[in-house]
Scaffold this motif. Structure first.
Motif, short mmCIF file in Angstrom:
data_model
loop_
_atom_site.label_atom_id
_atom_site.label_comp_id
_atom_site.label_asym_id
_atom_site.label_seq_id
_atom_site.Cartn_x
_atom_site.Cartn_y
_atom_site.Cartn_z
N ASN A 91 0.28 -1.25 -0.02
CA ASN A 91 0.00 0.30 -0.04
C ASN A 91 1.11 1.23 0.18
OD1 ASN A 91 -2.48 -1.57 0.34
ND2 ASN A 91 -1.89 -1.98 2.35
N ALA A 92 1.95 0.80 0.22
CA ALA A 92 2.90 2.44 0.07
C ALA A 92 2.85 3.05 -1.37
CB ALA A 92 4.68 2.08 0.45
N GLU A 114 -0.41 8.76 4.94
CA GLU A 114 -0.21 7.59 5.96
C GLU A 114 -1.70 6.45 6.42
OE1 GLU A 114 1.18 10.69 10.33
OE2 GLU A 114 -0.99 10.54 9.36
N LEU A 115 -3.18 7.23 5.68
CA LEU A 115 -3.74 6.52 6.01
C LEU A 115 -3.60 5.62 4.05
CD1 LEU A 115 -6.14 9.58 5.97
CD2 LEU A 115 -5.59 7.23 7.62
N ALA A 149 -1.08 3.96 3.40
CA ALA A 149 -0.23 2.90 3.21
C ALA A 149 -0.77 2.15 5.00
CB ALA A 149 1.25 3.56 3.67
N ALA A 150 -2.10 2.77 5.17
CA ALA A 150 -2.91 1.37 5.95
C ALA A 150 -3.81 0.59 5.15
CB ALA A 150 -3.10 2.76 7.16
N GLY A 151 -3.76 1.63 4.21
CA GLY A 151 -4.72 0.53 3.03
C GLY A 151 -5.99 1.32 2.88
N ALA A 152 -6.47 2.41 2.54
CA ALA A 152 -7.42 3.50 2.22
C ALA A 152 -6.58 3.60 0.57
CB ALA A 152 -7.27 4.73 2.72
N ASP A 153 -7.51 3.22 -0.12
CA ASP A 153 -7.71 3.13 -1.62
C ASP A 153 -7.97 5.15 -1.95
OD1 ASP A 153 -6.34 1.52 -2.34
OD2 ASP A 153 -8.53 0.45 -2.01
N VAL A 154 -9.11 5.92 -1.07
CA VAL A 154 -9.69 6.73 -0.87
C VAL A 154 -10.16 7.94 0.31
CG1 VAL A 154 -11.85 7.62 -1.60
CG2 VAL A 154 -10.99 5.60 -2.76
N VAL A 155 -9.32 9.25 0.15
CA VAL A 155 -9.12 9.71 1.81
C VAL A 155 -10.11 10.90 1.47
CG1 VAL A 155 -7.86 10.83 3.33
CG2 VAL A 155 -7.10 8.83 2.60
N LEU A 156 -11.03 11.01 1.57
CA LEU A 156 -12.55 12.24 1.51
C LEU A 156 -12.44 12.76 3.00
CD1 LEU A 156 -16.06 9.92 1.01
CD2 LEU A 156 -14.23 10.82 -0.34
N GLY A 157 -11.69 14.63 2.95
CA GLY A 157 -11.31 15.17 3.65
C GLY A 157 -12.90 16.07 4.00
N THR A 158 -12.66 17.02 4.72
CA THR A 158 -13.59 17.75 5.50
C THR A 158 -13.02 19.21 4.98
OG1 THR A 158 -12.63 18.35 7.64
CG2 THR A 158 -14.95 16.97 7.52
N VAL A 159 -13.68 20.25 4.76
CA VAL A 159 -13.47 21.51 4.12
C VAL A 159 -14.59 22.23 5.64
CG1 VAL A 159 -13.53 21.03 2.02
CG2 VAL A 159 -15.78 22.09 2.92
N GLN A 160 -13.76 23.57 5.74
CA GLN A 160 -14.25 24.67 6.34
C GLN A 160 -13.83 26.20 5.76
OE1 GLN A 160 -12.62 24.29 10.56
NE2 GLN A 160 -14.30 26.86 11.20
N PRO A 161 -15.55 26.84 5.80
CA PRO A 161 -15.41 28.24 5.23
C PRO A 161 -14.56 29.61 5.94
CG PRO A 161 -17.32 27.34 5.24
CD PRO A 161 -16.57 26.52 6.43
N ASP A 162 -13.84 29.83 5.04
CA ASP A 162 -12.84 30.30 5.68
C ASP A 162 -13.59 31.23 6.52
OD1 ASP A 162 -10.83 32.66 6.68
OD2 ASP A 162 -9.96 32.53 4.42
N PRO A 163 -13.49 31.94 8.06
CA PRO A 163 -14.06 32.36 8.71
C PRO A 163 -13.46 34.41 8.22
CG PRO A 163 -13.03 31.41 10.04
CD PRO A 163 -12.23 31.00 8.61
N VAL A 211 -11.98 5.68 3.00
CA VAL A 211 -11.93 6.45 4.56
C VAL A 211 -11.97 7.93 4.43
CG1 VAL A 211 -10.45 7.01 6.63
CG2 VAL A 211 -9.77 4.69 5.96
N SER A 212 -13.36 8.39 5.72
CA SER A 212 -13.75 9.52 5.73
C SER A 212 -12.72 10.25 7.01
CB SER A 212 -15.02 10.01 6.17
OG SER A 212 -14.96 8.96 4.28
#
Length: 256
Positions: free
Chosen positions: A11-12, A143-144, A146-160, A225-226
């Motif tokens: 997975n590296a 890192e995710l 390498a741990a086996g994730a094929d997809v990483v879904l992150g979050t967003v935040q509107p800029d204050p 992975v989310s």
């Protein structure tokens, strides 16, 4: 290139391509590029064997976006500028990935079997030109992976700094930042290249290309992975560049 990813297993990741579609983003682009530069530098420092490339897809730009991109590319030969005339975020992301894989000497047109063998160690990190990624953005995705994730879904935040306080309050009332969240944002999406090509990549559409890709990936059995550990700060504007995009959502949220 010799293996240099996190871990030594199947997975590296050894190569990373960051793809950023740009359409008239002179107001936000410098900060976005500076943030990606910092994330790439973090990879250089912590994972010196991992190659990072950044592809800026300049789609029908008529402002200073191209000049700003060229200034950045002059300082770092890992940056590739790709002018296109799609007026489509789906087409732009797709073209950016194809260009990144071609420059890396990887078979962007390979079939699913060949892709699984040749592209499992390549990671495609996607963000937007009005967004600012955290410094650990790429390292955490790897890192995710390498741990086996094929997809990483992150979050967003509107800029204050660019979001009206009432709109920001409505946003936070509807969004709880947790692991295994249910959101999909093109501004914070990473995918293994083999998995991406196995489902046909980003569809050539004007909106929701990120959701369509992730739907295909889930259906294919890719490990998704989310996470909130890679949160991206994005513009709080309500007049966006893509129909039915994030800005359109904020505009709807702002309505009484």
């Amino acid at each position: 290139m010799a293996p240099g990813g996190i871990g030594a297993g199947p997975n590296a990741i050894n190569q990373v391509a960051v793809v950023i579609p740009v359409h008239n983003e002179e107001v936000h682009l410098e900060r976005a590029l500076a943030a990606v530069c910092a994330a790439a530098a973090r990879v250089d420092a912590e994972l010196p064997g991992v190659a990072v490339q950044v592809v800026l897809v300049l789609d029908s730009c008529t402002d200073r976006s191209l000049q700003l991109a060229e200034t950045c590319a002059e300082q770092d030969d890992r940056w590739l500028i790709l002018p296109v005339s799609h007026r489509s975020v789906g087409n732009s992301r797709r073209a950016g990935v194809q260009a990144a894989l071609a420059c890396a000497g990887r078979p962007a047109d390979a079939g699913p079997t060949a892709a699984a063998e040749a592209l499992r160690d390549v990671w495609l990190a996607n963000t937007d030109a009005d967004s600012s990624v955290p410094e650990h953005w790429l390292v955490r995705q790897l890192e995710l992976a390498a741990a086996g994730a094929d997809v990483v879904l992150g979050t967003v935040q509107p800029d204050p700094a660019s979001t009206h306080h009432e709109l920001l309050a409505r946003w936070h009332a509807r969004h709880v930042f947790v692991e295994q969240h249910a959101h999909v944002y093109g501004a914070n999406l990473g995918v293994r290249a083999s998995s991406y090509l196995a489902v046909g990549g980003f569809p050539a559409v004007d909106f929701d290309e990120d959701r369509a890709l992730v739907d295909r990936l889930r259906s294919s059995g890719a490990a998704v992975v989310s996470t909130d550990s890679t949160r991206v700060l994005t513009s709080g504007r309500t007049a966006g560049r893509a129909p039915r995009g994030f800005a359109a959502y904020l505009l709807a949220l702002a309505q009484p």
